[in-house]
Design a protein around this motif. Structure first.
Motif, PDB file in Angstrom:
ATOM      1  N   TYR A 153       0.852  -1.195   0.000  1.00 20.00           N
ATOM      2  CA  TYR A 153       0.000   0.000   0.000  1.00 20.00           C
ATOM      3  C   TYR A 153       0.891   1.250   0.000  1.00 20.00           C
ATOM      4  O   TYR A 153       1.567   1.527   0.995  1.00 20.00           O
ATOM      5  CB  TYR A 153      -0.909  -0.002   1.224  1.00 20.00           C
ATOM      6  CG  TYR A 153      -1.880  -1.154   1.248  1.00 20.00           C
ATOM      7  CD1 TYR A 153      -2.973  -1.184   0.383  1.00 20.00           C
ATOM      8  CD2 TYR A 153      -1.695  -2.221   2.127  1.00 20.00           C
ATOM      9  CE1 TYR A 153      -3.853  -2.242   0.390  1.00 20.00           C
ATOM     10  CE2 TYR A 153      -2.574  -3.293   2.138  1.00 20.00           C
ATOM     11  CZ  TYR A 153      -3.658  -3.290   1.258  1.00 20.00           C
ATOM     12  OH  TYR A 153      -4.525  -4.349   1.263  1.00 20.00           O
ATOM     13  N   THR A 154       0.893   1.970  -1.107  1.00 23.47           N
ATOM     14  CA  THR A 154       1.811   3.097  -1.254  1.00 23.47           C
ATOM     15  C   THR A 154       1.118   4.274  -1.938  1.00 23.47           C
ATOM     16  O   THR A 154       0.051   4.132  -2.544  1.00 23.47           O
ATOM     17  CB  THR A 154       3.040   2.699  -2.093  1.00 23.47           C
ATOM     18  OG1 THR A 154       2.594   2.289  -3.393  1.00 23.47           O
ATOM     19  CG2 THR A 154       3.816   1.580  -1.439  1.00 23.47           C
ATOM     20  N   VAL A 155       1.782   5.431  -1.840  1.00 20.91           N
ATOM     21  CA  VAL A 155       1.322   6.626  -2.538  1.00 20.91           C
ATOM     22  C   VAL A 155       1.308   6.382  -4.042  1.00 20.91           C
ATOM     23  O   VAL A 155       0.354   6.768  -4.745  1.00 20.91           O
ATOM     24  CB  VAL A 155       2.236   7.821  -2.204  1.00 20.91           C
ATOM     25  CG1 VAL A 155       1.891   9.030  -3.069  1.00 20.91           C
ATOM     26  CG2 VAL A 155       2.142   8.187  -0.729  1.00 20.91           C
ATOM     27  N   LEU A 156       2.345   5.731  -4.554  1.00 20.80           N
ATOM     28  CA  LEU A 156       2.459   5.495  -5.991  1.00 20.80           C
ATOM     29  C   LEU A 156       1.354   4.577  -6.491  1.00 20.80           C
ATOM     30  O   LEU A 156       0.784   4.813  -7.568  1.00 20.80           O
ATOM     31  CB  LEU A 156       3.832   4.896  -6.307  1.00 20.80           C
ATOM     32  CG  LEU A 156       4.163   4.709  -7.781  1.00 20.80           C
ATOM     33  CD1 LEU A 156       4.080   6.035  -8.533  1.00 20.80           C
ATOM     34  CD2 LEU A 156       5.556   4.097  -7.949  1.00 20.80           C
ATOM     35  N   SER A 157       1.020   3.538  -5.717  1.00 21.66           N
ATOM     36  CA  SER A 157      -0.072   2.643  -6.112  1.00 21.66           C
ATOM     37  C   SER A 157      -1.391   3.403  -6.194  1.00 21.66           C
ATOM     38  O   SER A 157      -2.168   3.237  -7.143  1.00 21.66           O
ATOM     39  CB  SER A 157      -0.190   1.496  -5.107  1.00 21.66           C
ATOM     40  OG  SER A 157       0.991   0.736  -5.060  1.00 21.66           O
ATOM     41  N   GLY A 158      -1.656   4.244  -5.192  1.00 18.60           N
ATOM     42  CA  GLY A 158      -2.878   5.037  -5.206  1.00 18.60           C
ATOM     43  C   GLY A 158      -2.907   6.020  -6.358  1.00 18.60           C
ATOM     44  O   GLY A 158      -3.944   6.205  -7.011  1.00 18.60           O
ATOM     45  N   ALA A 159      -1.763   6.664  -6.642  1.00 21.30           N
ATOM     46  CA  ALA A 159      -1.708   7.632  -7.738  1.00 21.30           C
ATOM     47  C   ALA A 159      -1.957   6.966  -9.085  1.00 21.30           C
ATOM     48  O   ALA A 159      -2.651   7.523  -9.951  1.00 21.30           O
ATOM     49  CB  ALA A 159      -0.352   8.335  -7.728  1.00 21.30           C
TER      50      ALA A 159
ATOM     51  N   ARG B 103       5.260   4.674   0.771  1.00 18.57           N
ATOM     52  CA  ARG B 103       4.697   4.565   2.114  1.00 18.57           C
ATOM     53  C   ARG B 103       3.173   4.568   2.008  1.00 18.57           C
ATOM     54  O   ARG B 103       2.604   5.117   1.056  1.00 18.57           O
ATOM     55  CB  ARG B 103       5.152   5.730   2.986  1.00 18.57           C
ATOM     56  CG  ARG B 103       4.609   7.088   2.535  1.00 18.57           C
ATOM     57  CD  ARG B 103       4.932   8.188   3.525  1.00 18.57           C
ATOM     58  NE  ARG B 103       4.425   9.477   3.079  1.00 18.57           N
ATOM     59  CZ  ARG B 103       3.203   9.925   3.326  1.00 18.57           C
ATOM     60  NH1 ARG B 103       2.339   9.184   4.011  1.00 18.57           N
ATOM     61  NH2 ARG B 103       2.831  11.120   2.894  1.00 18.57           N
ATOM     62  N   PRO B 104       2.480   3.971   2.968  1.00 20.23           N
ATOM     63  CA  PRO B 104       1.009   4.064   2.978  1.00 20.23           C
ATOM     64  C   PRO B 104       0.569   5.508   3.128  1.00 20.23           C
ATOM     65  O   PRO B 104       1.244   6.316   3.773  1.00 20.23           O
ATOM     66  CB  PRO B 104       0.612   3.218   4.187  1.00 20.23           C
ATOM     67  CG  PRO B 104       1.788   2.346   4.462  1.00 20.23           C
ATOM     68  CD  PRO B 104       2.999   3.130   4.047  1.00 20.23           C
ATOM     69  N   SER B 105      -0.572   5.832   2.549  1.00 15.80           N
ATOM     70  CA  SER B 105      -1.016   7.230   2.563  1.00 15.80           C
ATOM     71  C   SER B 105      -2.536   7.275   2.708  1.00 15.80           C
ATOM     72  O   SER B 105      -3.273   7.144   1.738  1.00 15.80           O
ATOM     73  CB  SER B 105      -0.587   7.928   1.262  1.00 15.80           C
ATOM     74  OG  SER B 105      -1.057   9.250   1.218  1.00 15.80           O
ATOM     75  N   GLU B 106      -2.983   7.450   3.939  1.00 23.84           N
ATOM     76  CA  GLU B 106      -4.417   7.543   4.209  1.00 23.84           C
ATOM     77  C   GLU B 106      -4.903   8.958   3.885  1.00 23.84           C
ATOM     78  O   GLU B 106      -4.475   9.932   4.495  1.00 23.84           O
ATOM     79  CB  GLU B 106      -4.694   7.217   5.669  1.00 23.84           C
ATOM     80  CG  GLU B 106      -6.167   7.265   6.031  1.00 23.84           C
ATOM     81  CD  GLU B 106      -6.376   6.981   7.505  1.00 23.84           C
ATOM     82  OE1 GLU B 106      -6.937   5.915   7.824  1.00 23.84           O
ATOM     83  OE2 GLU B 106      -5.964   7.807   8.331  1.00 23.84           O
ATOM     84  N   THR B 107      -5.800   9.081   2.920  1.00 25.34           N
ATOM     85  CA  THR B 107      -6.298  10.394   2.521  1.00 25.34           C
ATOM     86  C   THR B 107      -7.506  10.785   3.374  1.00 25.34           C
ATOM     87  O   THR B 107      -8.011   9.989   4.173  1.00 25.34           O
ATOM     88  CB  THR B 107      -6.699  10.390   1.042  1.00 25.34           C
ATOM     89  OG1 THR B 107      -7.763   9.448   0.842  1.00 25.34           O
ATOM     90  CG2 THR B 107      -5.523  10.027   0.161  1.00 25.34           C
ATOM     91  N   LEU B 108      -7.964  11.997   3.173  1.00 26.07           N
ATOM     92  CA  LEU B 108      -9.064  12.521   3.979  1.00 26.07           C
ATOM     93  C   LEU B 108     -10.349  11.733   3.742  1.00 26.07           C
ATOM     94  O   LEU B 108     -11.082  11.420   4.686  1.00 26.07           O
ATOM     95  CB  LEU B 108      -9.271  14.002   3.650  1.00 26.07           C
ATOM     96  CG  LEU B 108     -10.135  14.817   4.615  1.00 26.07           C
ATOM     97  CD1 LEU B 108      -9.581  14.752   6.026  1.00 26.07           C
ATOM     98  CD2 LEU B 108     -10.207  16.270   4.150  1.00 26.07           C
ATOM     99  N   ALA B 109     -10.641  11.413   2.491  1.00 31.47           N
ATOM    100  CA  ALA B 109     -11.865  10.674   2.190  1.00 31.47           C
ATOM    101  C   ALA B 109     -11.835   9.277   2.811  1.00 31.47           C
ATOM    102  O   ALA B 109     -12.847   8.791   3.341  1.00 31.47           O
ATOM    103  CB  ALA B 109     -12.053  10.578   0.675  1.00 31.47           C
ATOM    104  N   VAL B 110     -10.688   8.625   2.756  1.00 26.64           N
ATOM    105  CA  VAL B 110     -10.549   7.296   3.368  1.00 26.64           C
ATOM    106  C   VAL B 110     -10.675   7.391   4.879  1.00 26.64           C
ATOM    107  O   VAL B 110     -11.292   6.531   5.529  1.00 26.64           O
ATOM    108  CB  VAL B 110      -9.198   6.666   2.961  1.00 26.64           C
ATOM    109  CG1 VAL B 110      -8.963   5.367   3.722  1.00 26.64           C
ATOM    110  CG2 VAL B 110      -9.153   6.419   1.463  1.00 26.64           C
ATOM    111  N   TYR B 111     -10.125   8.449   5.466  1.00 29.33           N
ATOM    112  CA  TYR B 111     -10.211   8.649   6.917  1.00 29.33           C
ATOM    113  C   TYR B 111     -11.664   8.829   7.359  1.00 29.33           C
ATOM    114  O   TYR B 111     -12.066   8.297   8.413  1.00 29.33           O
ATOM    115  CB  TYR B 111      -9.377   9.869   7.295  1.00 29.33           C
ATOM    116  CG  TYR B 111      -9.224  10.087   8.780  1.00 29.33           C
ATOM    117  CD1 TYR B 111      -8.767   9.077   9.624  1.00 29.33           C
ATOM    118  CD2 TYR B 111      -9.517  11.322   9.354  1.00 29.33           C
ATOM    119  CE1 TYR B 111      -8.610   9.288  10.979  1.00 29.33           C
ATOM    120  CE2 TYR B 111      -9.365  11.543  10.712  1.00 29.33           C
ATOM    121  CZ  TYR B 111      -8.912  10.525  11.518  1.00 29.33           C
ATOM    122  OH  TYR B 111      -8.761  10.731  12.876  1.00 29.33           O
TER     123      TYR B 111
END
Length: 295
Positions: free
Chosen positions: A131-137, A237-245
């Protein structure tokens, strides 16, 4: 009943429908902002989350949302703009073009949760990144590519009608015409599409649940690295965004005032999406006026 009366009735009906749409939006936005009004303060916006007691802020999630937005747009804009230029200026009618258009329409109709599952299989598991920033992007780029490609294609087609022949007639090459004449004329519409896509990224949750993860590490801005997982700027690195939070707070209730924090975070999210939309209109109009010389 004569034509004028029919026209007036139809006009009144359309005005009523438009008013209802506006009223629905105002009620929706007003309700969310009203519920989160007590949390709209600097301590909440930039504070650290607290999991064992009441209170806390969304500083980590807010930074993660903006950082993921920047990385996703760095991937999406070159690909979407390049695809739009190809479809508008270079593609020839035939089977290949039909396949490309079918692929774009199919991608545009994919639910975000399906894109998230695809990202989980490919960008998270197959690559071994986790789970990473790059995967989400990359997952977000898949969601936004179809819309940005169509916006770019339409903008370039409409901009090239009046100036393309003149530029080619003066001896410019096709690429010079695209670079120096067509793109500057199409920038206002393209920029509007880019900002609207950015607003969608900021509010996306389903695709990021399976790709960017649901954990937000502590931010240490003195550590600047794109690969070190302890750096806030790391792509891995994992990156929990506002919507996911917001989703996690409402589903898990891990803090005593989870509803209050979720309400405040939702208010911030709605305000940011509104700002993106308003900015798209104002900036697009300003750039168009600067290029056309109108006030």
């Amino acid at each position: 009943m004569n034509a004028k009366i029919k026209d007036k009735i139809a006009t009144i009906i359309l005005y009523i429908i438009s008013s209802l749409v506006i009223l629905l939006l105002v009620m929706f936005v007003g309700y969310i902002i009203y519920n989160g009004r007590f949390s709209l303060n600097p301590n909440f916006l930039f504070g650290e989350p607290k999991f064992a007691e009441a209170g806390g802020g969304i500083g980590r999630q807010l930074f993660n949302s903006f950082y993921l937005l920047i990385i996703a747009m760095l991937i999406t804009i070159p690909l979407g703009l390049g695809a739009g230029i190809y479809l508008a200026e270079y593609a020839k009618e035939g089977k290949l073009l039909n396949i490309i258009r079918l692929s774009i329409e199919t991608m545009a109709s994919l639910p975000s949760i399906v894109v998230g599952l695809f990202g989980l299989l490919v960008f998270v598991q197959l690559t071994g990144w986790g789970y990473t920033v790059l995967s989400g992007a990359l997952a977000i780029a898949i969601l936004n590519l179809p819309s940005l490609t169509r916006v770019s294609e339409n903008a370039i087609r409409s901009a090239s009608k009046g100036v393309k022949e003149a530029s080619l007639g003066l001896g410019a090459t096709q690429w010079q015409t695209i670079k120096k004449v067509i793109l500057p004329s199409a920038i206002p519409q393209i920029l509007t599409g880019i900002i609207l896509a950015a607003g969608r990224i900021f509010g996306e949750a389903a695709a990021l649940l399976y790709t960017a993860g649901m954990s937000a590490s502590k931010l240490n801005f003195s550590n600047v690295s794109l690969t070190n997982k302890t750096s806030p700027f790391s792509l891995f690195r994992p990156s929990e965004t506002l919507a996911v939070y917001i989703w996690k707070l409402n589903s898990e209730g891990m803090v005593p005032d989870a509803a209050k924090i979720a309400g405040g975070a939702a208010a911030v999210l709605v305000i940011m999406v509104l700002l993106f939309n308003v900015l798209a209109r104002l900036l697009g109009k300003w750039i168009y006026n600067s290029y056309t010389g109108t006030k």
